[in-house]
Design a protein around this motif. Structure first.
Motif, PDB file in Angstrom:
ATOM      1  N   PHE A  73       0.645  -1.273   0.046  1.00  0.00           N
ATOM      2  CA  PHE A  73       0.129   0.084  -0.046  1.00  0.00           C
ATOM      3  C   PHE A  73       0.984   1.238  -0.022  1.00  0.00           C
ATOM      4  CE2 PHE A  73      -2.184   3.366   2.144  1.00  0.00           C
ATOM      5  CZ  PHE A  73      -3.480   3.348   1.608  1.00  0.00           C
ATOM      6  N   SER A  74       1.940   1.250   0.870  1.00  0.00           N
ATOM      7  CA  SER A  74       2.685   2.448   0.873  1.00  0.00           C
ATOM      8  C   SER A  74       3.530   2.710  -0.450  1.00  0.00           C
ATOM      9  CB  SER A  74       3.923   2.159   1.992  1.00  0.00           C
ATOM     10  OG  SER A  74       3.177   2.218   3.382  1.00  0.00           O
ATOM     11  N   HIS A  77       1.025   4.055  -3.245  1.00  0.00           N
ATOM     12  CA  HIS A  77       0.779   5.683  -2.878  1.00  0.00           C
ATOM     13  C   HIS A  77       1.965   6.546  -2.606  1.00  0.00           C
ATOM     14  CE1 HIS A  77      -3.553   4.806  -2.958  1.00  0.00           C
ATOM     15  NE2 HIS A  77      -3.349   3.539  -2.215  1.00  0.00           N
ATOM     16  N   SER A  78       3.111   6.218  -2.510  1.00  0.00           N
ATOM     17  CA  SER A  78       4.123   7.171  -2.539  1.00  0.00           C
ATOM     18  C   SER A  78       4.226   8.061  -3.469  1.00  0.00           C
ATOM     19  CB  SER A  78       5.519   6.187  -2.793  1.00  0.00           C
ATOM     20  OG  SER A  78       5.557   5.456  -4.015  1.00  0.00           O
ATOM     21  N   ASN A  80       1.051   9.717  -5.972  1.00  0.00           N
ATOM     22  CA  ASN A  80      -0.263   9.659  -6.557  1.00  0.00           C
ATOM     23  C   ASN A  80      -0.765  10.979  -6.745  1.00  0.00           C
ATOM     24  OD1 ASN A  80      -0.371  10.407  -3.997  1.00  0.00           O
ATOM     25  ND2 ASN A  80      -1.917   9.112  -3.446  1.00  0.00           N
ATOM     26  N   GLU A  82       0.537  14.167  -5.892  1.00  0.00           N
ATOM     27  CA  GLU A  82       0.725  15.061  -4.993  1.00  0.00           C
ATOM     28  C   GLU A  82       0.928  16.456  -5.600  1.00  0.00           C
ATOM     29  OE1 GLU A  82       1.919  12.390  -4.805  1.00  0.00           O
ATOM     30  OE2 GLU A  82       2.576  11.578  -2.640  1.00  0.00           O
ATOM     31  N   LYS A  98      -5.377  10.413 -10.001  1.00  0.00           N
ATOM     32  CA  LYS A  98      -5.298   8.952  -8.920  1.00  0.00           C
ATOM     33  C   LYS A  98      -5.047   7.836  -9.652  1.00  0.00           C
ATOM     34  CE  LYS A  98      -8.117  11.405  -5.110  1.00  0.00           C
ATOM     35  NZ  LYS A  98      -9.127  11.022  -4.247  1.00  0.00           N
ATOM     36  N   GLY A 101      -1.578   7.872 -10.728  1.00  0.00           N
ATOM     37  CA  GLY A 101      -0.642   7.545  -9.773  1.00  0.00           C
ATOM     38  C   GLY A 101      -0.743   6.126  -9.181  1.00  0.00           C
ATOM     39  N   MET A 102      -1.891   5.449  -9.133  1.00  0.00           N
ATOM     40  CA  MET A 102      -1.871   4.020  -8.825  1.00  0.00           C
ATOM     41  C   MET A 102      -0.927   3.358  -9.979  1.00  0.00           C
ATOM     42  SD  MET A 102      -3.872   3.206  -6.420  1.00  0.00           S
ATOM     43  CE  MET A 102      -4.806   1.521  -6.839  1.00  0.00           C
ATOM     44  N   GLY A 105       2.506   3.903  -9.342  1.00  0.00           N
ATOM     45  CA  GLY A 105       2.821   3.186  -7.949  1.00  0.00           C
ATOM     46  C   GLY A 105       2.939   1.663  -7.976  1.00  0.00           C
TER      47      GLY A 105
END
Length: 306
Positions: A73-74, A77-78, A80, A82, A98, A101-102, A105
């Motif tokens: 998970f981390s 989402h490091s 996504n 920002e 998003k 970003g997924m 990631g």
């Protein structure tokens, strides 16, 4: 109460890629039991004379390596998107940000991460390491997990599904994301708060009890029929005389003392002699929690008296 275990003492770095610490512990625990039972060769795998299809691996964990999912998970989402706030983009644009970003990631997730996280992996990799391919059991049953695995292993032998069974339980919730396990139990007020006097922390059945102490460890036994053990000259440490299991169906955390007592009665009843096996020792659950110990003491009194 962390266990003193270093995977580097037992495995090369390459071997550890797909292993959580609990998986490494489970393999070593199974090997130790197999060596003590004289079932393994110099290569630490089942002897060629044994039918690997008739040997089962039943080592379970209540929590297992599932907390390693936090790393996945981390990683995802490091990054996504920002720097883009919800009020600066419309809903569709934000969804695309998003999603991208997924995707970015997800590409960073190590392909071995899943294997380190899946709950069946400790048992599965122990079977792989020893060359076991019989009927498996991997059932998480909270605090009863390890003992339940032994009961199920005995049943496999009794019912003719296996000749030998590696059975037991493993837990390691302190080394990787240990705060998750601690916080989970602490929020339920199940952990002792005697931090200033740790030697007095876990005190089951004491009037000043206030919870248990989280720990790690593993225990594995080898089960087989008595005839088989005697035939090969194995050292017999104990005999399984009876077992029974029940699910409470009563409350999420509080147990039903009547159902516990009934299960104990069924375990102790000797079907052949129509009498009860004598009892010389009781290894209580003894969570040291105010509700848990009281319920267990009530159940034990129903069976054994005062």
């Amino acid at each position: 109460a962390p266990v003193e275990f270093d995977p580097n003492d037992h495995f090369e770095k390459k071997e550890q890629k797909s292993m959580a610490i609990i998986t490494a512990m489970t393999i070593v625990g199974a090997r130790n039991a197999g060596e003590m039972a004289q079932l393994l060769g110099e290569d630490k795998r089942l002897l060629p004379s044994l039918n690997k299809k008739r040997v089962s691996m039943c080592i379970s964990s209540g929590i297992g390596p599932t907390h390693n999912l936090i790393d996945i998970f981390s990683t995802i989402h490091s990054q996504n998107g920002e720097g883009e706030s919800d009020n600066e983009l419309d809903e569709e644009a934000m969804r695309k940000v998003k999603a991208e970003g997924m995707r970015q990631g997800s590409r960073k997730v190590n392909p071995f991460s899943g294997l380190r996280s899946f709950p069946e992996q400790p048992n599965a990799q122990a079977a792989l390491a020893l060359g076991v391919s019989g009927w498996p059991i991997n059932s998480p049953e909270a605090c009863a997990t390890g003992l339940s695995a032994i009961a199920e292993g005995a049943r496999l032998i009794r019912d003719g599904y296996a000749d030998m069974v590696f059975a037991g339980g493993a837990e390691e919730v302190l080394r990787q994301h240990g705060e998750v396990g601690i916080a989970s139990f602490a929020s339920m007020k199940a952990l002792s708060t005697k931090n200033e006097e740790p030697e007095k922390a876990s005190r089951p059945f004491d009037k000043d009890r206030d919870g248990f102490v989280l720990a790690s460890g593993i225990g594995v036994v080898v089960l087989e029929s008595e005839d088989s053990a005697k035939k090969r000259g194995a050292k017999i440490f104990a005999r399984v005389l009876g077992f029974d299991k029940s699910i409470d169906g009563y409350d999420t955390t509080e147990a039903d003392p009547d159902r516990i007592a009934d299960t104990i009665f069924q375990t102790l009843y000797n079907q052949e002699t129509k009498s009860f096996h004598p009892v010389y020792a009781i290894f209580a659950h003894a969570t040291s929690t105010p509700i848990g110990d009281k319920t267990e003491a009530t159940a034990l009194r129903k069976v054994f008296g005062d």
